[in-house]
Design a protein around this motif. Structure first.
Motif, PDB file in Angstrom:
ATOM      1  N   ARG A 211       0.446   9.861   6.363  1.00 58.87           N
ATOM      2  CA  ARG A 211       1.872   9.958   6.735  1.00 58.87           C
ATOM      3  C   ARG A 211       2.029  10.078   8.256  1.00 58.87           C
ATOM      4  N   ALA A 212       1.127  10.820   8.880  1.00 56.70           N
ATOM      5  CA  ALA A 212       1.204  11.007  10.329  1.00 56.70           C
ATOM      6  C   ALA A 212       1.028   9.675  11.049  1.00 56.70           C
ATOM      7  N   MET A 213       0.028   8.908  10.600  1.00 58.85           N
ATOM      8  CA  MET A 213      -0.263   7.649  11.286  1.00 58.85           C
ATOM      9  C   MET A 213       0.909   6.675  11.160  1.00 58.85           C
ATOM     10  N   ILE A 214       1.625   6.741  10.043  1.00 62.66           N
ATOM     11  CA  ILE A 214       2.816   5.897   9.889  1.00 62.66           C
ATOM     12  C   ILE A 214       3.916   6.384  10.835  1.00 62.66           C
ATOM     13  N   ALA A 215       4.051   7.716  10.971  1.00 65.09           N
ATOM     14  CA  ALA A 215       5.070   8.281  11.869  1.00 65.09           C
ATOM     15  C   ALA A 215       4.827   7.847  13.315  1.00 65.09           C
ATOM     16  N   TYR A 216       3.545   7.778  13.745  1.00 65.19           N
ATOM     17  CA  TYR A 216       3.244   7.363  15.126  1.00 65.19           C
ATOM     18  C   TYR A 216       3.795   5.948  15.390  1.00 65.19           C
ATOM     19  N   ILE A 217       3.602   5.086  14.388  1.00 64.10           N
ATOM     20  CA  ILE A 217       4.061   3.700  14.549  1.00 64.10           C
ATOM     21  C   ILE A 217       5.586   3.658  14.618  1.00 64.10           C
ATOM     22  N   GLU A 218       6.235   4.360  13.714  1.00 64.73           N
ATOM     23  CA  GLU A 218       7.709   4.368  13.706  1.00 64.73           C
ATOM     24  C   GLU A 218       8.261   4.959  15.000  1.00 64.73           C
TER      25      GLU A 218
ATOM     26  N   GLN B   2      -1.903   2.621   1.619  1.00 65.22           N
ATOM     27  CA  GLN B   2      -1.665   2.646   0.174  1.00 65.22           C
ATOM     28  C   GLN B   2      -1.479   4.075  -0.322  1.00 65.22           C
ATOM     29  N   GLN B   3      -2.342   4.978   0.182  1.00 65.20           N
ATOM     30  CA  GLN B   3      -2.268   6.396  -0.193  1.00 65.20           C
ATOM     31  C   GLN B   3      -0.876   6.971   0.061  1.00 65.20           C
ATOM     32  N   ALA B   4      -0.296   6.548   1.197  1.00 58.54           N
ATOM     33  CA  ALA B   4       1.002   7.087   1.577  1.00 58.54           C
ATOM     34  C   ALA B   4       2.149   6.318   0.919  1.00 58.54           C
ATOM     35  N   GLY B   5       1.798   5.370   0.041  1.00 54.57           N
ATOM     36  CA  GLY B   5       2.830   4.619  -0.668  1.00 54.57           C
ATOM     37  C   GLY B   5       3.505   3.559   0.176  1.00 54.57           C
ATOM     38  N   SER B   6       2.876   3.192   1.309  1.00 57.99           N
ATOM     39  CA  SER B   6       3.478   2.161   2.152  1.00 57.99           C
ATOM     40  C   SER B   6       3.327   0.796   1.487  1.00 57.99           C
ATOM     41  N   PRO B   7       4.373  -0.039   1.545  1.00 57.69           N
ATOM     42  CA  PRO B   7       4.274  -1.359   0.928  1.00 57.69           C
ATOM     43  C   PRO B   7       3.556  -2.384   1.818  1.00 57.69           C
ATOM     44  N   PHE B   8       3.097  -1.965   3.000  1.00 59.16           N
ATOM     45  CA  PHE B   8       2.553  -2.934   3.952  1.00 59.16           C
ATOM     46  C   PHE B   8       1.029  -2.944   3.944  1.00 59.16           C
ATOM     47  N   PRO B   9       0.428  -4.144   4.035  1.00 54.27           N
ATOM     48  CA  PRO B   9      -1.034  -4.199   4.072  1.00 54.27           C
ATOM     49  C   PRO B   9      -1.610  -3.787   5.421  1.00 54.27           C
ATOM     50  N   GLY B  10      -0.797  -3.806   6.472  1.00 54.75           N
ATOM     51  CA  GLY B  10      -1.322  -3.446   7.795  1.00 54.75           C
ATOM     52  C   GLY B  10      -0.211  -3.217   8.798  1.00 54.75           C
ATOM     53  N   HIS B  11      -0.655  -2.855  10.008  1.00 53.10           N
ATOM     54  CA  HIS B  11       0.212  -2.659  11.159  1.00 53.10           C
ATOM     55  C   HIS B  11       1.246  -3.761  11.351  1.00 53.10           C
ATOM     56  N   THR B  12       0.721  -4.995  11.368  1.00 58.64           N
ATOM     57  CA  THR B  12       1.548  -6.120  11.769  1.00 58.64           C
ATOM     58  C   THR B  12       2.743  -6.290  10.847  1.00 58.64           C
ATOM     59  N   GLU B  13       2.486  -6.203   9.547  1.00 55.35           N
ATOM     60  CA  GLU B  13       3.569  -6.368   8.574  1.00 55.35           C
ATOM     61  C   GLU B  13       4.578  -5.219   8.711  1.00 55.35           C
ATOM     62  N   MET B  14       4.078  -4.022   9.000  1.00 58.45           N
ATOM     63  CA  MET B  14       4.979  -2.883   9.166  1.00 58.45           C
ATOM     64  C   MET B  14       5.858  -3.072  10.402  1.00 58.45           C
TER      65      MET B  14
END
Lengths: 327, 327
Positions: A90-97, A122-134
């Motif tokens: 979750r933290a790593m996703i927050a950094y990107i956002e 995937q663990q965090a339930g993100s629908p994206f396969p990677g950085h770029t798609e996010m």
């Protein structure tokens, strides 16, 4: 900062020590970390790196002798190198956002990403396969491409993570035309090349040798090259086994590769350590290291910051080139 | 000598001038041309090369300061550089047959081939697509493989001139096992490596990443690697985009590539000028330049003899390694 328990925090500290702090004038722009200050401090402590880490908020000056960190404030729990958890994901996703937000607010000019892992997403339930798609989703971008860039070779991929035996059926004239147009635009705008020379690779050995082994060249690659009418010099299809040599020798500014390994085999041979991944088509400037989280060596002090340094340098170069344009 | 109106005669003269005649001791064995003395003399004359050309017959000494030519005696008619005729096609086939005969008689130890053209072979009604198939037939060889060899990388191809979209269906465990066994044997016997380290490449990006994009690794590549029980260290399947870098860095003695461009893209990037083609599985020692007849530049004096020099040197090395063995 990427995944907090990968090699991201370590290469960030090393990059600051070896480049930003050691030769501040070598960086044309100040660098801020979007991530977690405690993780950086812990890596520094464990590996005996003398760095001063300081919190940074939008609008603050970036001090030349410290690592400035915008702290995303997400709790990390107990950290074990190489072992991602729901918290670290979750933290790593927050950094990107947060980084995208800061760029959107005009507080930062470009984004350089350290590695994240698909498993964590995937663990965090993100629908994206990677950085770029996010990043595409966060910036409402529908058309984007991956370019691998280094001092000797730039490669753009038409298809990426596909089984080799599906590549032929996925190729079509429109995709290749889109790649050509996006590549020319990026070489002009981001790399400062007014009339880019772009080589388009064939798909088959010897480009199929007049249809003897494969005809995708005639069916979609040649028509895509011929249909292009914009700026630059577009050529091809070229025999895949020699076009990368010619590009590395200076004949082409970039090569459009039909599939992942066609482009990445030569790229990694020439730029194993200092390759940079650039996303074309995003409204923001984004470069990335071209390696993964390397969980197997996280926390050991052996990770190489060369790709991160190259990625930061390329992001600042792209900003400089864009600033020099009227658009 | 290869096709008389290609670059073969020119690179032979250059090779003799720059290597055999200039530094006779740099060659561990005498070198004889099987071809046509008049063509060599004409090239020398047109390009201002001072060479002495002398007829050689089996059993003769090879003089150190001349180019010794076994003349196949086939008429060539009027020669125009870059324009093969029925006469030149028949002559080039005769050179190959004569060289094989001379080796069979024990008069010569190894064969190095200059380029021929498929068009010429077809013109002369030959049923073979190239040198290698012709040599296999002349020596009654059923199992043979192509290795591309250089100082930094050796690559063996499982499939060669096939459309990319047919590669997957052509791969099978037995073919890959044959390649592994033949490669190990050649590295031991021809290259003097007692316990060869052979890397087998995967087919798909990231080796299919656990079946997410392709499963040929699980279906036939891994089983082939696991089934091998002979000498040496066989490993794989390795991700295609990094295995060639690792091999070039010294981790592997050779890489088995699943398709033409997978192997030739990295090989030509590292050995564009000095690559050598070695045929594994033939009863005779045979190496070849790794370029074509280059009809477009024939007779102009710009052809590079580097690949020929490397091919002759590798043939003599292979003879030396084989002589050092009991087999």
């Amino acid at each position: 900062m990427g995944c907090p328990v990968g090699i991201g925090p370590e290469i960030i500290n090393k990059f600051f020590l070896e480049t930003v702090l050691a030769r501040p004038k070598s960086m044309s722009r100040p660098v801020v970390v979007v991530g977690n200050a405690e993780v950086l401090a812990r890596v520094a402590d464990e590996l005996g790196m003398r760095v001063k880490i300081q919190s940074w908020l939008p609008g603050n000056e970036v001090e030349p002798d410290v690592i400035s960190v915008f702290d995303s404030g997400t709790p990390l729990g107990k950290l074990v190198w190489g072992q991602p958890s729901l918290d670290t994901a979750r933290a790593m996703i927050a950094y990107i956002e947060d980084a995208v937000d800061l760029i959107g607010q005009g507080m930062l000019a470009a984004m350089v990403t350290c590695p994240i892992s698909k498993i964590s997403l995937q663990q965090a339930g993100s629908p994206f396969p990677g950085h770029t798609e996010m990043l595409a989703s966060l910036t409402s971008t529908h058309h984007y491409r991956m370019m691998m860039a280094g001092s000797r070779l730039r490669v753009i991929l038409v298809t990426i993570h596909e089984p080799l035996n599906r590549v032929s059926s996925l190729l079509n004239r429109k995709e290749i035309q889109d790649c050509i147009a996006m590549t020319v635009r990026s070489l002009q705008r981001d790399f400062g090349i007014p009339s880019p020379r772009v080589a388009v690779a064939g798909l088959n050995p010897h480009c199929g040798e007049n249809g003897m082994f494969g005809d995708e060249e005639d069916v979609c690659i040649t028509p895509a090259v011929n249909a292009y009418s914009g700026p630059g010099e577009i050529s091809g299809p070229w025999p895949p086994d020699t076009v990368f040599h010619r590009a590395a020798a200076g004949e082409h500014d970039a090569v459009i590769a039909m599939y992942h390994d066609q482009g990445l085999i030569p790229f990694k041979l020439l730029h194993f350590k200092d390759g940079v991944n650039v996303t074309l088509g995003l409204p923001i400037v984004r470069t990335s290291v071209d390696h993964g989280t390397a969980y197997d060596i996280a926390g050991q002090g052996v990770a190489d910051p060369a790709s991160l340094e190259a990625a930061v340098r390329m992001a600042t170069d792209i900003c400089r080139h864009r600033a020099g344009k009227l658009q």
